[in-house]
Scaffold this motif. Sequence first.
Motif, mmCIF file in Angstrom:
data_model
loop_
_atom_site.group_PDB
_atom_site.id
_atom_site.type_symbol
_atom_site.label_atom_id
_atom_site.label_comp_id
_atom_site.label_asym_id
_atom_site.label_seq_id
_atom_site.Cartn_x
_atom_site.Cartn_y
_atom_site.Cartn_z
ATOM 1 N N GLN A 1 -0.006 12.275 9.154
ATOM 2 C CA GLN A 1 0.703 13.487 8.750
ATOM 3 C C GLN A 1 1.709 13.930 9.814
ATOM 4 O O GLN A 1 2.835 14.291 9.490
ATOM 5 C CB GLN A 1 -0.291 14.615 8.459
ATOM 6 N N GLU A 2 1.332 13.855 11.096
ATOM 7 C CA GLU A 2 2.269 14.280 12.137
ATOM 8 C C GLU A 2 3.494 13.364 12.199
ATOM 9 O O GLU A 2 4.614 13.805 12.457
ATOM 10 C CB GLU A 2 1.594 14.398 13.508
ATOM 11 N N ASP A 3 3.280 12.055 11.916
ATOM 12 C CA ASP A 3 4.420 11.131 11.857
ATOM 13 C C ASP A 3 5.321 11.480 10.670
ATOM 14 O O ASP A 3 6.547 11.423 10.767
ATOM 15 C CB ASP A 3 3.948 9.679 11.738
ATOM 16 N N PHE A 4 4.700 11.816 9.551
ATOM 17 C CA PHE A 4 5.460 12.197 8.363
ATOM 18 C C PHE A 4 6.274 13.457 8.641
ATOM 19 O O PHE A 4 7.453 13.541 8.290
ATOM 20 C CB PHE A 4 4.507 12.419 7.188
ATOM 21 N N ASP A 5 5.661 14.434 9.331
ATOM 22 C CA ASP A 5 6.381 15.665 9.671
ATOM 23 C C ASP A 5 7.550 15.373 10.612
ATOM 24 O O ASP A 5 8.628 15.957 10.477
ATOM 25 C CB ASP A 5 5.434 16.679 10.317
ATOM 26 N N LEU A 6 7.337 14.455 11.569
ATOM 27 C CA LEU A 6 8.410 14.068 12.478
ATOM 28 C C LEU A 6 9.556 13.410 11.703
ATOM 29 O O LEU A 6 10.733 13.701 11.938
ATOM 30 C CB LEU A 6 7.878 13.116 13.556
ATOM 31 N N LEU A 7 9.209 12.528 10.763
ATOM 32 C CA LEU A 7 10.239 11.892 9.930
ATOM 33 C C LEU A 7 11.008 12.933 9.124
ATOM 34 O O LEU A 7 12.230 12.841 8.974
ATOM 35 C CB LEU A 7 9.607 10.859 8.991
ATOM 36 N N PRO B 1 0.832 -1.205 0.000
ATOM 37 C CA PRO B 1 0.000 0.000 0.000
ATOM 38 C C PRO B 1 0.866 1.253 0.000
ATOM 39 O O PRO B 1 2.022 1.214 0.409
ATOM 40 C CB PRO B 1 -0.795 -0.117 1.302
ATOM 41 N N PRO B 2 0.305 2.359 -0.435
ATOM 42 C CA PRO B 2 1.085 3.603 -0.446
ATOM 43 C C PRO B 2 1.490 3.993 0.969
ATOM 44 O O PRO B 2 0.776 3.730 1.935
ATOM 45 C CB PRO B 2 0.130 4.629 -1.056
ATOM 46 N N ILE B 3 2.664 4.613 1.084
ATOM 47 C CA ILE B 3 3.174 5.007 2.396
ATOM 48 C C ILE B 3 2.335 6.134 2.990
ATOM 49 O O ILE B 3 2.012 6.134 4.158
ATOM 50 C CB ILE B 3 4.647 5.433 2.276
ATOM 51 N N LEU B 4 1.959 7.086 2.180
ATOM 52 C CA LEU B 4 1.195 8.211 2.679
ATOM 53 C C LEU B 4 0.085 8.532 1.694
ATOM 54 O O LEU B 4 0.337 8.810 0.535
ATOM 55 C CB LEU B 4 2.116 9.435 2.858
ATOM 56 N N ASP B 5 -1.133 8.445 2.153
ATOM 57 C CA ASP B 5 -2.285 8.737 1.310
ATOM 58 C C ASP B 5 -3.152 9.720 2.091
ATOM 59 O O ASP B 5 -3.837 9.340 3.031
ATOM 60 C CB ASP B 5 -3.045 7.438 1.004
ATOM 61 N N HIS B 6 -3.089 11.007 1.720
ATOM 62 C CA HIS B 6 -3.808 12.045 2.469
ATOM 63 C C HIS B 6 -5.322 11.857 2.421
ATOM 64 O O HIS B 6 -6.025 12.301 3.321
ATOM 65 C CB HIS B 6 -3.463 13.436 1.922
ATOM 66 N N ASP B 7 -5.842 11.210 1.401
ATOM 67 C CA ASP B 7 -7.289 11.055 1.258
ATOM 68 C C ASP B 7 -7.839 9.888 2.068
ATOM 69 O O ASP B 7 -9.030 9.807 2.300
ATOM 70 C CB ASP B 7 -7.652 10.860 -0.222
ATOM 71 N N SER B 8 -6.977 8.984 2.489
ATOM 72 C CA SER B 8 -7.433 7.790 3.183
ATOM 73 C C SER B 8 -7.379 7.987 4.695
ATOM 74 O O SER B 8 -6.346 8.363 5.234
ATOM 75 C CB SER B 8 -6.560 6.597 2.791
ATOM 76 N N PRO B 9 -8.496 7.708 5.412
ATOM 77 C CA PRO B 9 -8.468 7.819 6.872
ATOM 78 C C PRO B 9 -7.641 6.705 7.512
ATOM 79 O O PRO B 9 -7.241 6.803 8.642
ATOM 80 C CB PRO B 9 -9.932 7.724 7.281
ATOM 81 N N ARG B 10 -7.387 5.617 6.771
ATOM 82 C CA ARG B 10 -6.620 4.487 7.294
ATOM 83 C C ARG B 10 -5.178 4.527 6.774
ATOM 84 O O ARG B 10 -4.566 3.511 6.559
ATOM 85 C CB ARG B 10 -7.279 3.170 6.898
#
Length: 165
Positions: free
Chosen positions: A60-66, A46-55
């Motif tokens: 986003q906060e984890d992505f910002d931390l990374l 599955p995609p690593i980050l999908d802004h449209d998916s609630p699952r």
Amino acid sequence: MKTSDTQFKLIIPGQLKAQLDGAATSSRRSLSSEIVQRLQDTFDFPPILDHDSPRSPIKQEDFDLLRTEAADARRALEDLVSKGEVWKDLYLQQNDLTRQYAGLAKALCHTILSHGDNVPADLAAFADELLPSFTWLRENEPPRDFERRLAAERVGGTGEAPEDA
């Protein structure tokens, strides 16, 4: 082909088909099997980050931390590279000083030996024994074991580098 498999007509750019043909040949699959495998792989991972998916697997906060941690790691790496340049400069300066001191010692040995009988015998013998250890001055770099040989000579050793060098 299984009876449950579905056939359909697919229109793709010629360059993409050529890439698929090459990939199929290198992986020893049919073109159809290559396409099916590649499509299946997109669903297995599955995609690593999908802004449209609630699952979404990563919030986003984890992505910002990374992103912040990656920036910190980059700064740390740049700092290490900078320190490496400083150590390299120090090594080159030390190497130049070593060459200068060795050149002075070699010149001193030649001076001592050039005075012949006007120099005490033990001093002349010492200069005569020490002089061959400066043959590396003709080369670009001192030998790697120079420092150990010099230390061994200071404590009365043979001046030879240990076997494990």
